[in-house]
Design a protein around this motif. Structure first.
Motif, PDB file in Angstrom:
ATOM      1  N   LEU A 275       5.287  -4.222   0.846  1.00  0.00           N
ATOM      2  CA  LEU A 275       4.075  -4.243   1.672  1.00  0.00           C
ATOM      3  C   LEU A 275       4.414  -4.496   3.124  1.00  0.00           C
ATOM      4  CD1 LEU A 275       1.461  -5.894  -0.605  1.00  0.00           C
ATOM      5  CD2 LEU A 275       1.117  -3.858   0.741  1.00  0.00           C
ATOM      6  N   ASP A 276       5.588  -5.097   3.349  1.00  0.00           N
ATOM      7  CA  ASP A 276       6.017  -5.342   4.719  1.00  0.00           C
ATOM      8  C   ASP A 276       6.310  -4.037   5.439  1.00  0.00           C
ATOM      9  OD1 ASP A 276       8.059  -5.344   2.648  1.00  0.00           O
ATOM     10  OD2 ASP A 276       9.492  -5.445   4.297  1.00  0.00           O
ATOM     11  N   GLY A 277       6.545  -2.978   4.683  1.00  0.00           N
ATOM     12  CA  GLY A 277       6.923  -1.728   5.338  1.00  0.00           C
ATOM     13  C   GLY A 277       5.818  -0.705   5.327  1.00  0.00           C
ATOM     14  N   ASP A 278       4.624  -1.093   4.920  1.00  0.00           N
ATOM     15  CA  ASP A 278       3.561  -0.115   4.798  1.00  0.00           C
ATOM     16  C   ASP A 278       2.288  -0.634   5.442  1.00  0.00           C
ATOM     17  OD1 ASP A 278       2.095   2.040   4.047  1.00  0.00           O
ATOM     18  OD2 ASP A 278       1.756   1.366   1.994  1.00  0.00           O
ATOM     19  N   ALA A 279       1.814   0.099   6.438  1.00  0.00           N
ATOM     20  CA  ALA A 279       0.609  -0.360   7.133  1.00  0.00           C
ATOM     21  C   ALA A 279      -0.648  -0.005   6.340  1.00  0.00           C
ATOM     22  CB  ALA A 279       0.538   0.264   8.513  1.00  0.00           C
ATOM     23  N   ILE A 295      -3.022  -7.905  -9.684  1.00  0.00           N
ATOM     24  CA  ILE A 295      -1.737  -7.983  -8.976  1.00  0.00           C
ATOM     25  C   ILE A 295      -1.413  -9.473  -8.943  1.00  0.00           C
ATOM     26  CG2 ILE A 295      -0.596  -7.641  -6.761  1.00  0.00           C
ATOM     27  CD1 ILE A 295      -2.519  -5.322  -6.273  1.00  0.00           C
ATOM     28  N   LYS A 296      -0.202  -9.814  -9.317  1.00  0.00           N
ATOM     29  CA  LYS A 296       0.140 -11.245  -9.363  1.00  0.00           C
ATOM     30  C   LYS A 296       0.962 -11.684  -8.148  1.00  0.00           C
ATOM     31  CE  LYS A 296      -0.685 -12.649 -13.916  1.00  0.00           C
ATOM     32  NZ  LYS A 296      -0.956 -13.978 -14.468  1.00  0.00           N
ATOM     33  N   PHE A 297       1.849 -10.797  -7.718  1.00  0.00           N
ATOM     34  CA  PHE A 297       2.701 -11.150  -6.573  1.00  0.00           C
ATOM     35  C   PHE A 297       2.824  -9.958  -5.632  1.00  0.00           C
ATOM     36  CE2 PHE A 297       4.167 -13.704 -10.152  1.00  0.00           C
ATOM     37  CZ  PHE A 297       4.157 -14.978  -9.609  1.00  0.00           C
ATOM     38  N   LEU A 298       3.181 -10.286  -4.387  1.00  0.00           N
ATOM     39  CA  LEU A 298       3.428  -9.238  -3.388  1.00  0.00           C
ATOM     40  C   LEU A 298       4.854  -9.386  -2.865  1.00  0.00           C
ATOM     41  CD1 LEU A 298       0.192  -9.554  -1.181  1.00  0.00           C
ATOM     42  CD2 LEU A 298       0.576  -7.984  -3.095  1.00  0.00           C
ATOM     43  N   GLY A 299       5.576  -8.292  -2.823  1.00  0.00           N
ATOM     44  CA  GLY A 299       6.903  -8.309  -2.216  1.00  0.00           C
ATOM     45  C   GLY A 299       6.735  -8.024  -0.735  1.00  0.00           C
ATOM     46  N   MET A 300       7.161  -8.967   0.088  1.00  0.00           N
ATOM     47  CA  MET A 300       6.920  -8.824   1.526  1.00  0.00           C
ATOM     48  C   MET A 300       8.213  -8.690   2.331  1.00  0.00           C
ATOM     49  SD  MET A 300       3.614  -8.925   1.617  1.00  0.00           S
ATOM     50  CE  MET A 300       3.389  -8.937   3.372  1.00  0.00           C
ATOM     51  N   GLY A 301       9.291  -8.286   1.655  1.00  0.00           N
ATOM     52  CA  GLY A 301      10.551  -8.131   2.381  1.00  0.00           C
ATOM     53  C   GLY A 301      11.699  -8.114   1.402  1.00  0.00           C
ATOM     54  N   GLU A 302      12.887  -7.804   1.934  1.00  0.00           N
ATOM     55  CA  GLU A 302      14.034  -7.689   1.037  1.00  0.00           C
ATOM     56  C   GLU A 302      14.610  -9.033   0.629  1.00  0.00           C
ATOM     57  OE1 GLU A 302      16.383  -3.755   2.158  1.00  0.00           O
ATOM     58  OE2 GLU A 302      15.720  -4.898   3.900  1.00  0.00           O
ATOM     59  N   GLY A 303      14.413 -10.046   1.452  1.00  0.00           N
ATOM     60  CA  GLY A 303      14.967 -11.378   1.173  1.00  0.00           C
ATOM     61  C   GLY A 303      14.402 -11.965  -0.119  1.00  0.00           C
ATOM     62  N   LEU A 304      15.205 -12.816  -0.761  1.00  0.00           N
ATOM     63  CA  LEU A 304      14.773 -13.382  -2.045  1.00  0.00           C
ATOM     64  C   LEU A 304      13.588 -14.340  -1.908  1.00  0.00           C
ATOM     65  CD1 LEU A 304      18.183 -13.965  -3.858  1.00  0.00           C
ATOM     66  CD2 LEU A 304      16.503 -12.169  -4.230  1.00  0.00           C
ATOM     67  N   LYS A 306      11.019 -13.618  -0.112  1.00  0.00           N
ATOM     68  CA  LYS A 306       9.844 -12.850   0.326  1.00  0.00           C
ATOM     69  C   LYS A 306       8.965 -12.395  -0.843  1.00  0.00           C
ATOM     70  CE  LYS A 306      10.691 -13.095   4.646  1.00  0.00           C
ATOM     71  NZ  LYS A 306      10.954 -14.513   4.575  1.00  0.00           N
ATOM     72  N   LEU A 307       8.504 -13.372  -1.605  1.00  0.00           N
ATOM     73  CA  LEU A 307       7.591 -13.076  -2.701  1.00  0.00           C
ATOM     74  C   LEU A 307       6.362 -13.970  -2.516  1.00  0.00           C
ATOM     75  CD1 LEU A 307       7.419 -11.501  -5.480  1.00  0.00           C
ATOM     76  CD2 LEU A 307       8.062 -13.673  -6.536  1.00  0.00           C
ATOM     77  N   ASP A 308       5.231 -13.352  -2.252  1.00  0.00           N
ATOM     78  CA  ASP A 308       4.000 -14.129  -2.047  1.00  0.00           C
ATOM     79  C   ASP A 308       3.152 -14.075  -3.307  1.00  0.00           C
ATOM     80  OD1 ASP A 308       4.809 -14.388   0.529  1.00  0.00           O
ATOM     81  OD2 ASP A 308       3.094 -13.371   1.451  1.00  0.00           O
ATOM     82  N   GLU A 309       2.556 -15.211  -3.632  1.00  0.00           N
ATOM     83  CA  GLU A 309       1.574 -15.169  -4.714  1.00  0.00           C
ATOM     84  C   GLU A 309       0.390 -14.374  -4.197  1.00  0.00           C
ATOM     85  OE1 GLU A 309       0.660 -19.057  -6.152  1.00  0.00           O
ATOM     86  OE2 GLU A 309       2.666 -19.282  -6.989  1.00  0.00           O
ATOM     87  N   PHE A 310      -0.203 -13.579  -5.049  1.00  0.00           N
ATOM     88  CA  PHE A 310      -1.317 -12.748  -4.585  1.00  0.00           C
ATOM     89  C   PHE A 310      -2.605 -13.565  -4.620  1.00  0.00           C
ATOM     90  CE2 PHE A 310      -4.701  -9.555  -5.368  1.00  0.00           C
ATOM     91  CZ  PHE A 310      -4.561  -8.852  -4.193  1.00  0.00           C
TER      92      PHE A 310
END
Ligand SMILES: Nc1nc2c(ncn2[C@@H]2O[C@H](COP(=O)(O)OP(=O)(O)OP(=O)(O)O)[C@@H](O)[C@H]2O)c(=O)[nH]1
Length: 603
Positions: A275-279, A295-304, A306-310
């Protein structure tokens, strides 16, 4: 196809913030409603047209778009709109139609995406399995690592299972992740994935591991062979959780993919990545509505990390420009030492803040992720009424600016960093620098210049040039940095005064919150203040993304307070019911204590 990223945000096709495409429509709708007397059908229809366009552009599934618009319209027109509501102090407050509309949209968005329970299902006994499924390159392996890290930090033991035997590099990728995290990885190259998962579960059970995460194979498209293999794994190890990992960038296709996997595997939920790479991020709005699976989690980057709870509330807030303070606080908690942050906030609000502190804040910010993501979570819309010019936002969100600032500060001497007034010509200084007192007593200039009136002529050229040479930037960049830093330091000092004599925000009782808000609003109305905070380009000079200072300050004692302040305004913060419950709990506890004291006295 695997899409590799060379740097953060490189996949962001347009330079907007996350969900910018959707936000744009809501902003336009809000503007359309501004100045209107009421939410009549014509007015609402016109506003919804903007929203509709942006939702479709963001790849939200069209039936979901229709459902959402119908819902908003019903809410806006169905009940008699109470444009005059009673405030807390029983005084009548006029609710502006555009604010009412945004509130309705917030509720409708939350309903569309929620409810979501982000906790993981646990097995009745023994090991809890988490099966990761998805198309090739969706981010399964990376997300497996992120989940393992999260569980580890919660105190659980974890084992990873390399069940993607078709791409040898996938096994190696998982092993590297396992090594980084210090988590065992079960791999048996050449074996059958079903056998691998079963053997791994047996081994994990012998070792007494809490969670096993199965990283399964992906295909370019959904095919029967893949599904059959996944079904076999499922019936062999009975994982308590099956997560479908979807790349947000596949847009509309996300819905079909989710449906296809859900039909065969009965998914627990979805994890939306990149999601960090998509507007656009339209899938975030469609998936629950079309599949019934959250949706349970959002990936917001490549780093470990970078996982946000939704959290639908947080996402709705981000989309509508209200920010996501709870999300922001979670990010801060990941990287910030709370005590130090509180001390920094106090120092900053007291006006005593040097370049070193500023650099420290920048480093903290950098470790939290991209500026874009952070700004997206800031309640800029609520605080500044959505009036921040796009260029100012763009500039403030430029991560390269942080790197540049870091280089310039590193090129300064220790003394200059502690006391940036050393850069100023004597006549421009507002105070006699500490070191000057030691050498020769200098007269305090009669009328020092205000920091926002400083120009290049007020700076000591040789000092400025030395710093510029040291870091490979221009003298005017250094002048701009120091000027803006001073304006910002002044602003925060002023804010601190307004909020109670530079005291730590977190200590200010609720009664002062309104005062804080009006202070922030006052700052927001002052164009210079806003420029200082946001790094707007004054006189064509490069700006400081003032956000580091701002966000860093918020990260300290200020954060919770600002959150509750906005909570009172209907944004984030504890719910009234929770507050009520806490109050009752406290009362019960005090009653119990009194009783036991009386009993003890009798003894
Ligand atoms: N920007 C960004 N990149 C991500 C995210 N999640 C994963 N990636 C990247 O996406 C690429 C593919 O991720 P993988 O974890 O290898 O995907 P996979 O689903 O395991 O791929 P296969 O093993 O081929 O099925 C890698 O370059 C990751 O770094 C995310 O949330 N944001």
């Amino acid at each position: 196809m695997r899409r590799e990223r060379s740097d953060k945000g490189a996949l962001c096709g347009n330079h907007g913030l996350v969900f910018e495409t959707i936000s744009k429509g809501f902003r336009a709708a809000r503007e359309r409603l501004t100045g209107k007397g009421e939410l009549s059908e014509d007015v609402v229809d016109a506003a919804l047209k903007d929203v509709r366009l942006s939702l479709l552009e963001a790849d939200v599934e069209f039936r979901t778009v229709k459902k959402f618009l119908r819902d908003v319209k019903q809410r806006a027109l169905g009940e008699e709109v109470q444009l005059v509501a009673k405030g807390k102090d029983k005084k009548k407050v006029r609710v502006r139609p555009e604010d009412h509309f945004v509130q309705i949209c917030h509720e409708a968005l939350v309903d569309l995406m929620g409810p979501v329970d982000t906790s993981l299902a646990r097995a009745n006994k023994g090991i809890t399995g988490i099966m990761m499924v998805g198309l090739q390159g969706s981010g399964k392996t990376t997300t497996t690592g992120k989940l393992a890290r999260k569980l580890q930090r919660e105190g659980h033991s974890v084992m990873l299972v390399a069940a993607d035997v078709y791409r040898p590099a996938a096994i190696h990728q998982l092993q590297v992740l396992g090594e980084r995290l210090g988590v065992p990885v079960f791999a048996a190259p050449g074996a059958n994935p079903v056998d691998i998962c079963r053997d791994a579960t047996e081994e994990a059970s012998i070792k007494g591991v809490d969670f096993v995460i199965y990283d399964t194979a992906g295909r370019l498209t959904v095919d029967d062979a893949l599904m059959a293999e996944l079904e076999n794994i499922q019936s062999s190890v009975h994982p308590a959780n099956i997560f479908l990992v979807i790349d947000a960038m596949i847009g509309q296709d996300a819905v079909q993919t989710a449906k296809a996997f859900d039909e065969r595997l009965d998914l627990t939920g979805v994890i939306l990545t990149k999601l960090d790479g998509d507007a656009r991020g339209g899938a975030a709005l469609s998936i629950k509505a079309t599949t019934g699976k959250p949706i349970k989690f959002l990936g917001m980057g490549e780093g470990l990390d970078k996982l946000d709870e939704f959290r639908p509330e947080g996402l709705a807030g981000r989309i509508l420009g209200m920010g996501d303070l709870v999300g922001l606080m979670n990010d801060f908690q990941e990287v910030v030492d709370e005590e130090k942050a509180a001390a920094d906030a106090e120092k900053m609000l007291g006006g005593g803040f040097g370049m070193d502190d500023f650099l420290q804040q920048i480093k903290t910010i950098q470790s939290m992720g991209s500026m874009r993501d952070l700004m997206d979570k800031m309640p800029l819309g609520s605080l500044f009424g959505g009036d921040i010019p796009d260029e100012v936002l763009e500039q403030a969100a430029d991560d390269n600016e942080l790197v540049k600032i870091e280089a310039m500060i590193n090129s300064m001497t220790k003394k200059e960093r502690a006391d940036p007034e050393l850069f100023l010509d004597e006549s421009a200084r507002s105070s006699v620098p500490a070191h000057a007192k030691l050498t020769r007593r200098k007269k305090r200039p009669r009328k020092p210049k205000a920091p926002d009136q400083l120009g290049p002529e007020d700076f000591i050229e040789s000092r400025v040039q030395r710093v510029a040479r040291g870091c490979g930037h221009q003298g005017e960049d250094v002048v701009a940095l120091v000027s803006r830093f001073m304006v910002m330091r002044d602003m925060f000092g002023m804010l601190g005064d307004l909020m109670g004599g530079g005291g730590m925000l977190g200590k200010i009782p609720g009664i002062k919150q309104a005062k804080q808000l009006s202070a922030v609003r006052k700052l927001a109305k002052d164009p210079d203040a806003l420029q200082a905070l946001m790094g707007g380009g004054g006189g064509g000079m490069p700006g400081i993304p003032g956000m580091p200072g701002g966000a860093g300050g918020l990260g300290g004692g200020a954060m919770p307070d600002l959150a509750s302040m906005l909570g009172d305004m209907g944004g984030a913060g504890p719910s009234p019911t929770k507050r009520g419950k806490d109050k009752k709990k406290g009362k019960d506890k005090r009653k119990k204590d009194r009783k036991s004291r009386r009993k003890n006295r009798r003894k």
